[in-house]
Scaffold this active site. Structure first.
Site, mmCIF file in Angstrom:
data_model
loop_
_atom_site.group_PDB
_atom_site.id
_atom_site.type_symbol
_atom_site.label_atom_id
_atom_site.label_comp_id
_atom_site.label_asym_id
_atom_site.label_seq_id
_atom_site.Cartn_x
_atom_site.Cartn_y
_atom_site.Cartn_z
ATOM 1 N N GLU A 1 -10.682 -8.107 4.358
ATOM 2 C CA GLU A 1 -10.035 -8.114 5.665
ATOM 3 C C GLU A 1 -10.809 -8.782 6.799
ATOM 4 O O GLU A 1 -10.214 -9.448 7.640
ATOM 5 C CB GLU A 1 -9.716 -6.661 6.072
ATOM 6 C CG GLU A 1 -8.714 -6.017 5.151
ATOM 7 C CD GLU A 1 -8.533 -4.538 5.443
ATOM 8 O OE1 GLU A 1 -9.502 -3.783 5.239
ATOM 9 O OE2 GLU A 1 -7.454 -4.151 5.887
ATOM 10 N N GLU B 1 0.850 -1.188 0.000
ATOM 11 C CA GLU B 1 0.000 0.000 0.000
ATOM 12 C C GLU B 1 0.888 1.242 0.000
ATOM 13 O O GLU B 1 0.693 2.154 -0.783
ATOM 14 C CB GLU B 1 -0.948 0.009 1.213
ATOM 15 C CG GLU B 1 -1.870 1.235 1.214
ATOM 16 C CD GLU B 1 -2.952 1.238 2.291
ATOM 17 O OE1 GLU B 1 -3.301 0.172 2.815
ATOM 18 O OE2 GLU B 1 -3.447 2.338 2.601
ATOM 19 N N ARG C 1 -7.625 2.991 13.216
ATOM 20 C CA ARG C 1 -8.478 1.816 12.992
ATOM 21 C C ARG C 1 -8.459 0.883 14.213
ATOM 22 O O ARG C 1 -9.443 0.185 14.477
ATOM 23 C CB ARG C 1 -8.103 1.074 11.706
ATOM 24 C CG ARG C 1 -9.157 0.061 11.285
ATOM 25 C CD ARG C 1 -8.895 -0.574 9.925
ATOM 26 N NE ARG C 1 -9.464 0.154 8.809
ATOM 27 C CZ ARG C 1 -10.748 0.092 8.427
ATOM 28 N NH1 ARG C 1 -11.601 -0.677 9.064
ATOM 29 N NH2 ARG C 1 -11.171 0.796 7.407
#
Ligand code: LUZ
Ligand code: MOS
Length: 750
Positions: A706, A226, A304
């Site tokens: 995920e 990423e 997160r």
């Protein structure tokens, strides 16, 4: 619908960066990286290396014409170190030679002297020393301190979850070519083509439009590409800018393992309070994230973690804080789940600690606290279309949880040398980039004049089969067969300003854009067909490669309509932009509605433990998963199975080890064990939960990348259950991975 890549994958014909035809004059790059984790560079001597026959040039920060800066969220990371190094494996220079072998020889000839400084490898030490990436963040709901006073039970504890190596089969790599007038084309194995383009432009000191990034497909990413595919592509681009010759750089496995960041290890401290009715009334956590030597994506990952600190439970009083701790490890980065799994491991540990102290079953507490409709998350979002109880109940019935629990306890009374363990693991995972502005995507569709179709999106194919899903969306709306649709490579000149393929959101975001573009094309084609057939527009649909009137097939084919559209000069190309509606988040209040929806599910894990050896086998993982209305169950079940294996690996065997000097010890597959066919669960059952699906999910088919990784957390607690069955004196520890070595120590602890 099969994965459209399966044919070429099986035959070894699929193309990756390393398979590209390279220009005859292409050169090969290799990174020279720091042999110490922290220190001042007092001397580097490149002369012997540079003098080696075949070495074209060695690049350092001095050759950068723009900025020596690659930090995405915080500008705190140089492409190449200047006077100091902050982690073992930090890039210092880039050797470009006529072959990889020569570059490797040259690297061994570079002499470096480093005046060593103190090395921090743990988040705890960083916290003590005040070494942070940024300011801490807190999400709060209700009032925990008053609550604990009124609780019947209050327990405190500490947890640790280790990092995890991505181990994408295809290592990081790129191939960079000069074009005319200083333009550059980068082919990269990246999840984020725009990130590569933007960073290269900044470092090279040229505008973004001079750089084209193309991505064919990835041999796995898992978050590791990423942000961290960027530096290698940018290094090669700097070399191309100076040499005006192509440069290829594929990292070998050792270099990749040593230089790249991994999942963040977390040390956490929790306090949980319950009333007699088993309701969790209060929960406090302090998360210490081991961020490594630079921010990379750590602040977003920390966020997160807070979003998932209560997993699929409702807790009315919550106080969670995360510190991104700066250490001398390679900057840790995105990894499937993105901090969510680390958060969920802590609440599960807290519940296990409470259950153990209260002498009851962990599942009883879990079940008593499942999220229900209109419950509030600590970040202010009101839970809707909640499937927590339904998933739990369905798993309980379908897999006969009570019978399984009884089997385990009967087995344990009858057997001494082996014990069984069981756990239930519910999940709730928020879908959307937590950073609201990133939730957008575009698609560019061409219908060629023979009726065949080319689809470009911002989605990167990394083995998750997103291209197959994009094709399904296009073919379904256009009403044509799959062989008329081709998925193009992901390219910044066709689809610009993309968010990375990440956050489980790629199919939703890009799929919605494909849907919009195809619907716009159909509107134009309906008009063409309406004139041809003298029927009103509303009666016309496109199906099975033909025009239908009021649901009846006509003789007018798709190809004939396209040919007529050409004659009428109708635009057969369409570009559409999608941005997720509704979502918002206010960071000054830490409240909002950040997620389009949540994905739920429940896994039951049973294991058998060999109490002589400390080894264990996973007997079964029985899962009920909320796919919404899956648009491709084969692909989606594949995602669940893969994520589960990866989650179990993280929780049980994958052990990243750095020595106190900050050197990676688990630097090869001989010292880093990943799940294989022998350690896989003997039986995995995945039952789709029957639900309506969410309209914000593409074709109501929920994001799947995920969430299922977190079913793997169940394996930790199933093993813990078996250990406790053997050794009543075992004091529960929450120290993942629960390797056979740790299990053995626990079994014989007095
Ligand atoms: N990447 C990102 C992610 O930049 N933001 C996110 O929220 C996210 N979530 C999961 C995985 N990658
Ligand atoms: Mo990711 S952890 O790149 O969705």
């Amino acid at each position: 619908m099969k994965n459209i890549d399966s044919y070429t994958h099986l035959r070894g014909e699929s193309l990756f960066v390393d398979d590209m035809m390279i220009r005859q004059d292409a050169l090969f790059g290799l990174c020279f990286d720091s042999p110490k984790a922290h220190g001042k560079i007092t001397k580097v001597d490149y002369s012997k290396a540079a003098a080696l026959e075949g070495v074209e040039r060695i690049f350092t920060y001095k050759d950068i014409l723009g900025e020596n800066q690659i930090g995405g969220i915080i500008p705190d990371e140089p492409l190449w170190a200047e006077d100091e190094v902050h982690f073992w494996g930090q890039p210092i220079a880039f050797i470009v030679a006529t072959s990889e072998a020569i570059a490797k020889k040259a690297r061994a000839l570079i002499e470096i002297e480093i005046e060593e400084l103190h090395v921090i490898t743990t988040a705890k030490e960083a916290k003590e020393k005040g070494s942070f990436i940024n300011a801490p963040r807190s999400f709060n709901l209700g009032n925990t301190s008053d609550t604990f006073k009124n609780c019947d039970y209050v327990f405190e504890g500490e947890t640790f979850s280790n990092g995890q190596e991505h181990l994408y089969l295809e290592t990081q790599g790129c191939y960079v070519e000069p074009k005319e007038n200083g333009n550059i084309k980068i082919t990269s194995s990246t999840q984020g083509p725009t990130q590569v383009q933007k960073t290269a432009a900044k470092v090279l000191g040229i505008p973004m439009h001079r750089i084209e990034v193309d991505v064919i497909r990835l041999g796995g990413g898992f978050g590791g590409k990423e942000d961290q595919a960027t530096p290698w592509a940018v290094m090669a681009a700097v070399a191309v800018q100076h040499l005006n010759k192509p440069v290829k750089y594929m990292l070998n496995r050792h270099d990749d393992l040593r230089m790249t960041g991994k999942r963040h290890p977390y040390s956490s401290f929790f306090k949980i309070g319950l009333t007699k009715d088993l309701k969790i009334q209060g929960f406090e956590v302090e998360f210490l994230q081991n961020s490594g030597a630079a921010a990379d994506l750590s602040p977003a990952i920390a966020e997160r973690t807070l979003f998932h600190a209560t997993n699929s439970y409702f807790i009315p009083n919550v106080k969670t804080t995360v510190y991104s701790c700066k250490t001398n490890l390679p900057p840790n980065t995105a990894f499937r789940g993105f901090g969510g799994p680390q958060g969920m491991f802590v609440i599960e540990s807290a519940i296990a600690a409470a259950a153990d102290n209260m002498g009851i079953d962990k599942a009883t507490i879990q079940e008593a606290n499942l999220l229900v409709e209109n419950d509030e998350f600590s970040y202010g979002q009101i839970a809707t279309e909640v499937q927590a109880t339904k998933a739990w109940e369905t798993a309980k019935e379908k897999f006969n949880l009570e019978a399984l629990q009884k089997e385990v306890s009967d087995y344990n009374t009858q057997n001494y040398q082996t014990k069984k363990g069981i756990s239930v693991m519910p999940i709730a995972f928020g879908i959307s980039f937590t950073n609201t502005p990133m939730n957008h995507a575009r698609a560019l569709i061409h219908i060629y004049q023979d009726g065949s179709v080319g689809v470009s999106t911002g989605a990167v194919e990394m083995g998750q089969s997103v291209n197959t899903k994009m094709l399904q969306v296009a073919q379904d709306i256009l009403g044509i067969s799959a062989d008329l649709v081709k998925l193009e490579s992901t390219n910044t000149t066709r689809v610009a300003n993309t968010s990375p393929s990440a956050a489980s959101s790629t199919a939703d975001l890009n799929g919605k854009a494909v849907e919009m573009a195809c619907n716009n094309l159909i509107k134009r084609l309906q008009k063409v067909a309406s004139t041809l057939l003298s029927k009103n527009i509303e009666s016309i649909t496109f199906q099975e490669g033909a025009v239908f009137i009021d649901g009846y097939k006509t003789a007018l084919t798709w190809e004939a309509v396209i040919a007529q559209a050409m004659l009428e000069r109708v635009a057969l190309t369409e570009n559409a932009h999608y941005a997720t509606p509704i979502i918002h988040f206010d960071k000054t209040k830490e409240k909002g509605h950040p997620f389009a929806y949540h994905v739920y599910g429940t896994a039951i894990t049973t294991i058998t433990l060999d109490c002589l050896r400390g080894t264990y086998e996973i007997d079964a993982v029985d899962i009920v998963h909320d796919f919404g209305k899956s648009m491709n169950l084969g692909i989606d079940i594949g995602q669940v199975e893969g994520a589960l294996a990866q989650g179990i690996g993280w929780m049980t065997m994958e052990e990243i080890a750095y020595d106190t000097d900050g050197r990676l010890l688990s630097n090869a597959l001989s010292t880093y064990k990943v799940p294989d066919v022998f350690s896989a669960a003997k039986k995995v059952a995945v039952v789709p939960l029957e639900t309506e699906g969410n309209p914000m999910a593409i074709k109501k088919s929920k994001a799947v990348g995920e969430p299922p990784l977190m079913y793997g957390i169940g394996s930790y607690f199933a093993i813990q259950h078996a250990v406790k069955a053997f050794n009543k004196n075992h004091k529960l520890q929450f120290n993942a991975p629960f390797t056979p070595e740790k299990v053995l120590m626990s079994l014989y602890e007095k």
